[in-house]
Design an enzyme around this catalytic site. Structure first.
Site, PDB file in Angstrom:
ATOM      1  N   ASN A 191       0.811  -1.227   0.000  1.00  0.00           N
ATOM      2  CA  ASN A 191       0.000   0.000   0.000  1.00  0.00           C
ATOM      3  C   ASN A 191       0.839   1.270   0.000  1.00  0.00           C
ATOM      4  OD1 ASN A 191      -2.408  -1.603   0.196  1.00  0.00           O
ATOM      5  ND2 ASN A 191      -1.997  -1.834   2.393  1.00  0.00           N
ATOM      6  N   ARG A 192       2.071   1.150  -0.449  1.00  0.00           N
ATOM      7  CA  ARG A 192       3.003   2.282  -0.528  1.00  0.00           C
ATOM      8  C   ARG A 192       3.350   2.867   0.839  1.00  0.00           C
ATOM      9  NH1 ARG A 192       3.085  -0.071  -4.666  1.00  0.00           N
ATOM     10  NH2 ARG A 192       3.154   0.811  -6.768  1.00  0.00           N
ATOM     11  N   LEU A 193       3.047   2.138   1.911  1.00  0.00           N
ATOM     12  CA  LEU A 193       3.434   2.589   3.251  1.00  0.00           C
ATOM     13  C   LEU A 193       4.800   2.016   3.581  1.00  0.00           C
ATOM     14  CD1 LEU A 193       0.041   2.337   5.178  1.00  0.00           C
ATOM     15  CD2 LEU A 193       1.134   4.356   4.167  1.00  0.00           C
TER      16      LEU A 193
END
Length: 214
Positions: A191-193
């Site tokens: 989730n691009r975290l």
């Protein structure tokens, strides 16, 4: 127009948390370096991007090969009269970066470059293959040349001159040691975290660690 908005990749191979961080960034770099080596990935683990500020005011990146790293810093070799050499002479503040795609990892190093000792440069130069030694001697790196034949002809002449002989290291060729002042480790996450941990050197030469938002 070429639209790349649909390019997607899921990052989920590993994590980077504070619980197991070493006190210094070199130890973590070494651990990641070894993990990449042992993974059997096809990429060059020691390929890194060196960024400098050019004499024209523009930043410039190029890929070179890391040849040594210790707790002092990171060493690579080049022609001191090259574009990067002239840039470093004017402004020794540089950035090194490694992107280990297969491991979904990136390391970004801010540091100050200084020439290594002549003995260090001599030792590495002597370890290079004969052809690479001649290549370093024959190339006026970053200068405009008339043709490929110019290089090939110059190389042939040097091959004849140094056949069966040791090739001396050119005075304008040698190493740079980049002493880090800040090192950021990036680990891809879903989730691009992504995980981002930054080490910043303190006045007592110890290191402060902080987590950055992705």
């Amino acid at each position: 127009m070429t639209d790349l908005s649909n390019y997607r990749k899921v990052y989920d191979k590993s994590i980077l948390t504070e619980e197991h961080l070493p006190e210094d960034p070199i130890t973590l770099f070494k651990n990641w370096f070894i993990e990449f080596e042992e993974s059997g990935s096809a990429g060059e683990v020691n390929a890194m991007t060196v960024s400098t500020f050019g004499l024209d005011g523009f930043p410039k990146n190029r890929v070179v090969l890391l040849k040594q790293f210790t707790f002092e810093g990171f060493t690579f070799y080049t022609n001191y009269d090259s574009e990067k050499g002239r840039a470093i002479a004017a402004n020794p503040n540089v950035c090194l970066s490694f992107f280990w795609q297969e491991m979904e990892r990136q390391v970004i190093i801010k540091g100050v470059a200084e020439k290594t000792s002549a003995n260090n440069s001599d030792g590495y130069f002597e370890s290079r293959p004969h052809g690479s030694q001649l290549g370093a001697k024959v190339s006026p790196q970053s200068e405009v040349i008339p043709s490929r034949d110019f290089l090939e002809d110059a190389l042939k002449a040097l091959e004849a001159e140094y056949e069966g002989k040791e090739v001396p290291r050119p005075d304008n060729w040698g190493g740079y040691l980049v002493r880090p002042v800040e090192v950021e480790f990036w680990q891809g996450r879903p989730n691009r975290l992504h995980d981002r941990i930054r080490y910043t050197q303190q006045q007592d030469l110890g290191w402060k660690t902080e987590r950055l938002a992705p």
